[in-house]
Write an enzyme that holds these catalytic residues in place. Structure first.
Site, short mmCIF file in Angstrom:
data_model
loop_
_atom_site.label_atom_id
_atom_site.label_comp_id
_atom_site.label_asym_id
_atom_site.label_seq_id
_atom_site.Cartn_x
_atom_site.Cartn_y
_atom_site.Cartn_z
N ARG A 40 -27.16 -21.89 -63.69
CA ARG A 40 -27.47 -22.35 -62.34
C ARG A 40 -28.26 -23.66 -62.42
O ARG A 40 -29.11 -23.83 -63.32
CB ARG A 40 -28.32 -21.28 -61.67
CG ARG A 40 -28.76 -21.55 -60.25
CD ARG A 40 -27.65 -21.40 -59.28
NE ARG A 40 -28.12 -21.27 -57.92
CZ ARG A 40 -27.32 -21.39 -56.85
NH1 ARG A 40 -26.03 -21.64 -57.00
NH2 ARG A 40 -27.80 -21.25 -55.63
N THR A 82 -17.34 -23.09 -53.77
CA THR A 82 -17.57 -22.37 -55.01
C THR A 82 -16.22 -21.90 -55.51
O THR A 82 -15.26 -21.89 -54.79
CB THR A 82 -18.48 -21.17 -54.67
OG1 THR A 82 -19.69 -21.70 -54.22
CG2 THR A 82 -18.71 -20.26 -55.85
N THR A 116 -20.06 -23.45 -59.05
CA THR A 116 -20.11 -24.12 -57.74
C THR A 116 -20.79 -25.48 -57.76
O THR A 116 -21.58 -25.78 -58.66
CB THR A 116 -20.84 -23.21 -56.73
OG1 THR A 116 -20.71 -23.74 -55.42
CG2 THR A 116 -22.31 -23.07 -57.06
N ASN A 168 -21.90 -26.03 -54.58
CA ASN A 168 -22.38 -25.54 -53.28
C ASN A 168 -21.36 -25.88 -52.21
O ASN A 168 -20.37 -25.18 -52.08
CB ASN A 168 -23.78 -26.05 -52.94
CG ASN A 168 -24.39 -25.23 -51.80
OD1 ASN A 168 -23.96 -24.09 -51.60
ND2 ASN A 168 -25.34 -25.75 -51.08
N ASP A 178 -29.59 -24.49 -51.14
CA ASP A 178 -29.70 -23.03 -51.31
C ASP A 178 -31.16 -22.57 -51.37
O ASP A 178 -31.44 -21.38 -51.31
CB ASP A 178 -28.98 -22.57 -52.59
CG ASP A 178 -27.51 -22.25 -52.32
OD1 ASP A 178 -27.09 -22.22 -51.14
OD2 ASP A 178 -26.77 -22.02 -53.30
N SER A 215 -29.05 -17.72 -55.30
CA SER A 215 -27.60 -17.76 -55.13
C SER A 215 -27.09 -16.44 -54.55
O SER A 215 -27.76 -15.41 -54.63
CB SER A 215 -26.94 -18.00 -56.48
OG SER A 215 -25.54 -17.90 -56.38
N SER A 216 -25.88 -16.47 -54.00
CA SER A 216 -25.19 -15.24 -53.58
C SER A 216 -24.00 -14.93 -54.50
O SER A 216 -23.26 -13.99 -54.24
CB SER A 216 -24.64 -15.40 -52.16
OG SER A 216 -25.68 -15.67 -51.25
N GLY A 229 -17.55 -18.42 -51.18
CA GLY A 229 -17.76 -18.05 -49.77
C GLY A 229 -19.21 -18.05 -49.33
O GLY A 229 -19.53 -17.46 -48.29
O1 DON Z 1 -24.86 -20.03 -54.92
C1 DON Z 1 -24.51 -19.80 -53.77
O2 DON Z 1 -24.69 -18.74 -53.22
C2 DON Z 1 -23.80 -20.88 -52.98
N1 DON Z 1 -24.18 -22.20 -53.47
C3 DON Z 1 -22.33 -20.65 -53.05
C4 DON Z 1 -21.55 -21.69 -52.27
C5 DON Z 1 -20.17 -21.26 -51.91
O3 DON Z 1 -19.74 -20.18 -52.21
C6 DON Z 1 -19.37 -22.22 -51.09
N2 DON Z 1 -18.00 -21.76 -50.98
N3 DON Z 1 -17.39 -21.46 -50.03
#
Ligand code: DON
Length: 571
Positions: A105, A381, A399, A401, A423, A452-453, A473
């Site tokens: 990350r 992502t 990702t 982001n 984030d 992060s998710s 997502g």
């Molecule tokens: O780490 C995360 O949770 C976000 N930066 C993810 C971003 C993402 O999934 C965008 N895609 N649709």
């Protein structure tokens, strides 16, 4: 289209290998949206990246070798999210049942501080954390891949990155969805870069065009020849720092030199006795949130409910509301904040959190706050899934982001910088681009990783490798992975059905159920959920899952989400 074993395969291609250690001259690749192989499989967001990964597997490489090659290939042919200017998480399950998890990350630059994105009045400056040089965290992908290779790689690193170099210099073939996506990003690319970038084509991109990236090829060659130093030092580092100075960015040579990816222990839990679910630990909230959702579902008896019934959707959404309230309070970078992982997964705590659940009524989100887990006082992502012919598996989500990150391309280095700083909770209670809010645990600190998710997941059934999955997502990643798991384990859907099924999502705030306009929930269910007090918000598609299921007799089925250009490639 032809049918193989009752499965739709868009292409079945035969490749003859004439060179390479351990190569086999007789390998038949199956490729498509839903394909079955007997040995190995890669499912990713772009057909050419899946192919490159599958070729590494066919050369005798293991799942980690293929992951490294796929990751670098995506950095070339899937610039919306594939990256060397971003970061991600890689979850690995070895054929002996052991796991490892790599956190690559991005980190806040050392010059970052808590109120970086606020003006003198303490108000958020719009766009600063998403569209500017200041929006980028220190990239982690290159160190991650080198680290993964050092620990588990079996083929030479240069063999793993070379296909990406070739793809960058010879060009990749633009897919249909990708052409539209690149065209809609053209305005942002033009506005945020002083020199022309390869992602913008006069007159627009069409399916089948070739996109070449000579600057990126040179950067990848430096990484091939110099390893870490080829990115975090020397010419590439100079180019990143020069790019920063063009736009008031703050990433320095020191930030780059000090970046390190870290091995972390993944989080794991048993679902309904048969299934072991393993996913990413903090600084992703994904694994903890997924396990919370599954434990609540088990207690509520989700497996006895009907697929997409009012009862099931209501239960799942009410669990999600409570889980995202905990996420906003407790989850952050474990190197900076104590994340009470055990407490958050404590069975009694989770039962207590669901005591306010009313099967008849929605609980308004303003009546739901975070809980108090034991041990506590007072957010484009892309994901790829791999199974090799030795039985090892990799689930990795990576990702920038937002789609194409900050849209800022490092001049003469040819890669896009992330906008991951968004984030962080840039101001307590202020929603990020995914509507997520957060507080102290995810406040900006120098050198800290933003929460992060991302939820790469590996599920065992009766002790055997069963499912490898994940999705992009933003905030919906967690709930999409949750739906994939319960669609299969509780509702008996095939992987293809589970991936194609309508998706819905609740994240506590805003207090609404998001659903896919193009793939809506049954209308009677929506009506009755409305009567219970739920409100709905239609949106575009949710997630793009790349998943693999291994059947009891050893067949390996890859499923690529119909929502994107994604493709499975295996043999
Ligand atoms: O780490 C995360 O949770 C976000 N930066 C993810 C971003 C993402 O999934 C965008 N895609 N649709």
């Amino acid at each position: 289209m032809e049918k193989i074993n009752g499965l739709i395969v868009t292409a079945a291609l035969i490749f003859l290998f004439t060179a390479g250690c351990g190569s086999r001259a007789d390998i038949v690749f199956v490729e498509g949206k839903e394909v079955t192989g007997s040995s190995a499989m890669v499912v990713s967001a772009h057909p050419q990246a899946s192919r490159i990964g599958a070729e590494i597997l066919a050369m005798g490489g293991n799942a980690v070798d293929a992951a490294i090659a796929t990751e670098f290939a995506l950095a070339v042919c899937y610039p919306a999210a594939g990256n060397i200017g971003g970061g991600g998480f890689m979850l690995i399950r070895f054929n002996d049942g052991n796991y490892d998890a790599l956190d690559y990350r991005e980190k806040a630059p050392y010059g970052a501080f808590r109120d970086l994105y606020l003006d003198e009045d303490g108000e958020v400056v719009r766009g600063l954390s998403t569209t500017t040089h200041l929006s980028s965290g220190v990239p982690g992908t290159v160190d991650g891949m080198i680290n993964a290779h050092k620990k588990y790689g079996t083929l030479p690193f240069s063999d793993l990155i070379q296909p990406a170099i070739d793809l960058a210099s010879n060009g990749f073939i633009v897919e249909r969805g990708q052409a539209a996506s690149l065209n809609s990003a053209a305005r942002a690319f033009n506005a945020r870069n002083s020199n022309p970038v390869p992602f913008v084509k006069q007159g627009g991109w069409s399916e089948g065009d070739t996109l070449r990236q000579p600057d990126l090829a040179r950067t990848l060659i430096r990484i091939r020849d110099k390893g870490r130093e080829g990115f975090y030092g020397g010419k590439t580092a100079d180019l990143i720092v020069e790019e920063m100075s063009r736009g008031n960015g703050i990433i320095t040579h020191d930030d780059l030199a000090l970046y390190r990816s870290v091995w972390r222990e993944p989080v794991s839990g048993i679902y309904r006795e048969r299934y072991r679910v393993t996913s990413m630990s903090p600084p992703s909230s994904g694994g903890v949130a997924l396990l919370q959702l599954l434990k609540k579902s088990e207690d509520a008896g989700l497996y006895g409910m009907e697929f997409l019934s009012v009862e099931a959707i209501h239960m799942m959404v009410e669990a999600e509301r409570r889980v995202y309230a905990d996420r906003a309070k407790y989850l952050g970078d474990p190197d900076f904040t104590d994340v009470p992982v055990e407490g958050l997964l404590n069975r009694d705590y989770l039962r207590e959190r669901m005591e306010s659940f009313d099967p008849q009524r929605a609980t308004p989100s303003d009546m739901v706050s975070h809980g108090f887990p034991p041990g506590i006082e007072s957010e484009e992502t892309t994901h790829y899934s791999i199974v090799d012919n030795y039985g090892n598996a990799v689930a990795a989500t990576t990702t920038l982001n937002g789609g194409y990150g900050s849209n800022i391309v490092v001049d003469r280095a040819g890669f896009i910088l992330n906008n991951e700083m968004d984030d962080f909770a840039i101001k307590p209670g202020h929603p990020n681009m995914f509507g997520l809010i957060g507080g102290e645990a995810n406040a900006i600190e120098p050198g800290k990783r933003m929460l992060s998710s991302m939820t790469p997941v590996i599920v065992e059934r009766d002790g055997e490798l069963y499912l490898v999955a994940g999705t992009p997502g933003g905030s919906t990643i967690i709930t999409t992975v949750y739906q994939i798991v319960v669609n299969m384990t509780d509702f008996g859907l095939t992987l293809g059905e589970a991936v194609a099924a309508p998706r819905f999502h609740h994240q506590w705030l805003p207090d609404q159920i998001s659903y896919e306009r193009g793939n809506p929930l049954p209308s009677d269910a929506v009506e009755r959920l409305g009567q219970k007090g739920h409100s709905f918000s239609g949106r575009g598609s949710i997630g793009r899952v790349d998943a693999i299921v291994v059947s009891a007799d050893g067949d390996i089925k890859g499923v690529a989400d119909p929502r994107g250009d994604n493709r499975a490639s295996g043999y």
